[in-house]
Motif scaffolding. Structure first.
Motif, PDB file in Angstrom:
ATOM      1  N   THR A 219       1.036  -1.280  -0.022  1.00  0.00           N
ATOM      2  CA  THR A 219      -0.126  -0.047  -0.202  1.00  0.00           C
ATOM      3  C   THR A 219       0.765   1.341   0.026  1.00  0.00           C
ATOM      4  O   THR A 219       1.864   1.176   0.469  1.00  0.00           O
ATOM      5  CB  THR A 219      -0.972   0.060   1.343  1.00  0.00           C
ATOM      6  N   SER A 243      -3.520   3.094   0.085  1.00  0.00           N
ATOM      7  CA  SER A 243      -4.481   2.320  -0.629  1.00  0.00           C
ATOM      8  C   SER A 243      -3.521   1.234  -1.322  1.00  0.00           C
ATOM      9  O   SER A 243      -2.250   1.455  -1.823  1.00  0.00           O
ATOM     10  CB  SER A 243      -5.345   2.899  -1.544  1.00  0.00           C
ATOM     11  N   SER A 244      -3.987  -0.058  -1.548  1.00  0.00           N
ATOM     12  CA  SER A 244      -3.469  -1.021  -2.426  1.00  0.00           C
ATOM     13  C   SER A 244      -3.324  -0.623  -3.768  1.00  0.00           C
ATOM     14  O   SER A 244      -2.731  -1.003  -4.518  1.00  0.00           O
ATOM     15  CB  SER A 244      -3.851  -2.386  -2.085  1.00  0.00           C
ATOM     16  N   GLU A 245      -4.212   0.352  -4.071  1.00  0.00           N
ATOM     17  CA  GLU A 245      -4.564   0.763  -5.539  1.00  0.00           C
ATOM     18  C   GLU A 245      -3.716   1.844  -5.832  1.00  0.00           C
ATOM     19  O   GLU A 245      -3.595   2.206  -7.092  1.00  0.00           O
ATOM     20  CB  GLU A 245      -5.991   1.177  -5.831  1.00  0.00           C
ATOM     21  N   SER A 291     -11.862  -8.418   0.958  1.00  0.00           N
ATOM     22  CA  SER A 291     -11.155  -7.037   0.863  1.00  0.00           C
ATOM     23  C   SER A 291     -10.950  -6.773   2.582  1.00  0.00           C
ATOM     24  O   SER A 291     -11.590  -7.291   3.459  1.00  0.00           O
ATOM     25  CB  SER A 291     -12.236  -6.042   0.525  1.00  0.00           C
TER      26      SER A 291
END
Length: 358
Positions: A219, A243-245, A291
């Protein structure tokens, strides 16, 4: 009108997920959108309720003022553009809920708390996976304790992707930055330091997290709505959201300053949004079974507490949260004002939507 719950953008993926969850709770939604044929087809799948055709945000706002539904759920992005006119149209007759997850939109909606309270209505922003899954862990860890010195929250979504174009609303949400947010530029990150928002580079604070199921994920920092929610929930002067995004590779982080400087030029940004909107996504199964929402809270005396919220598909959870919020609003379980989900309903909301604390 009466106890109606309207879903703006009712034929989209988020709208469909919310509609299904409302039906599971015994509520038949009213779907609102631009295409009458698609609206009617979708309505037959979700309780065969009525539909409202409104092709623009302005038309939606007009219908809200005219018909005054009990609850309006806004899924139409980018929320930095749509949230304020829709929320204003809800006063004085309707509660408002949205899925916003950026600093600009969330902070703006929270700033409408006096107007909402004066009308006796509740505004709930950030009622999706990211804000709810992280904020609720912070609330749980901080309950009954003084304000901590530092909080970090991490959003780790896992969701299936359907084939099809990305779409202009999502493209704009990705590339529009955070206009109008204090202490920094449109395409800078943010963090809290000394109790104030300060600039931060996107993609910094890279961490390799070991998830409770034993898998690992990386992340990095992003200026998300979770940042505001975590600071308000904890009172901590120092807060980071990741965030992992987020782009976390060295190459991506090296290219980020050039990319953001180009996006700051209006015509280039608008061109990029149009091109990204046309991107054809390939169908993909969700990468992980679960998630996760994660928080690490540290106090001045060195005490550290860490917690997780486990859910399934992030998109399904994003349908469950606004549906459960709407149910509670219909049941008069909320106080007037503007809130993030756990700030209004506490930690029970996440569990009611299928979350499990670890």
């Amino acid at each position: 009108m009466g106890n109606e719950v309207w879903i703006l953008g009712g034929t989209g993926r988020s709208g469909a997920a919310i509609a299904a969850e409302l039906v599971n709770r015994g509520i038949t939604p009213v779907l609102v959108g631009r295409d009458a044929t698609r609206l009617q087809a979708a309505a037959k799948r979700f309780g065969d309720g009525r539909t409202v055709v409104a092709a623009t945000v302005e038309a939606m706002a007009t219908e809200i003022r005219r018909q005054q539904p009990a609850v309006v759920i806004n899924t139409v992005g980018p929320f930095g553009t749509t949230a304020v006119p829709i929320a204003q149209a809800c006063l004085p007759g309707s509660h408002y809920v949205d899925l916003a997850n950026d600093v600009a939109a969330v902070s703006t909606l929270l700033g409408m708390t006096e107007a909402a309270a004066a009308a006796g209505r509740s505004f709930v922003t950030g009622a999706g996976f990211g804000v709810t899954a992280t904020e609720t862990v912070v609330v749980r860890l901080c309950k009954g304790r003084p304000a901590p010195a530092h909080v970090r929250v991490d959003m780790v979504p896992s969701l299936a992707i359907e084939a099809g174009p990305l779409g202009e609303a999502l493209a704009a949400s990705i590339l529009d930055g955070i206009p109008g947010v204090e202490e920094g530029g449109r395409f800078q990150g943010r963090r809290y330091e000394g109790g104030r928002l300060v600039p931060a580079r996107l993609g910094t604070g890279v961490q390799a997290l070991t998830l409770p199921d034993g898998s690992t994920v990386t992340t990095a920092s992003m200026p998300l709505g979770e940042l505001l929610a975590a600071q308000r929930a904890s009172g901590a002067p120092s807060v980071d959201a990741a965030s992992s995004e987020a782009p976390s590779s060295p190459i991506a982080r090296a290219l980020m300053p050039l990319a953001t400087s180009l996006l700051a030029i209006g015509p280039i940004r608008r061109f990029a949004i149009r091109r990204l909107a046309q991107l054809k996504l390939k169908a993909r199964e969700r990468p992980r079974e679960h998630s996760w929402g994660h928080a690490r809270v540290e106090w001045a005396d060195g005490t550290v507490r860490e917690g997780w919220l486990q859910v399934g598909d992030a998109q399904t959870y994003t349908g469950a949260v606004p549906a459960e919020v709407a149910r509670r609003l219909l049941a008069n379980e909320a106080k007037p004002g503007a809130y993030t989900p756990a700030a209004l309903f506490g930690t029970s909301l996440a569990e009611s939507c299928g979350g499990k604390y670890l």
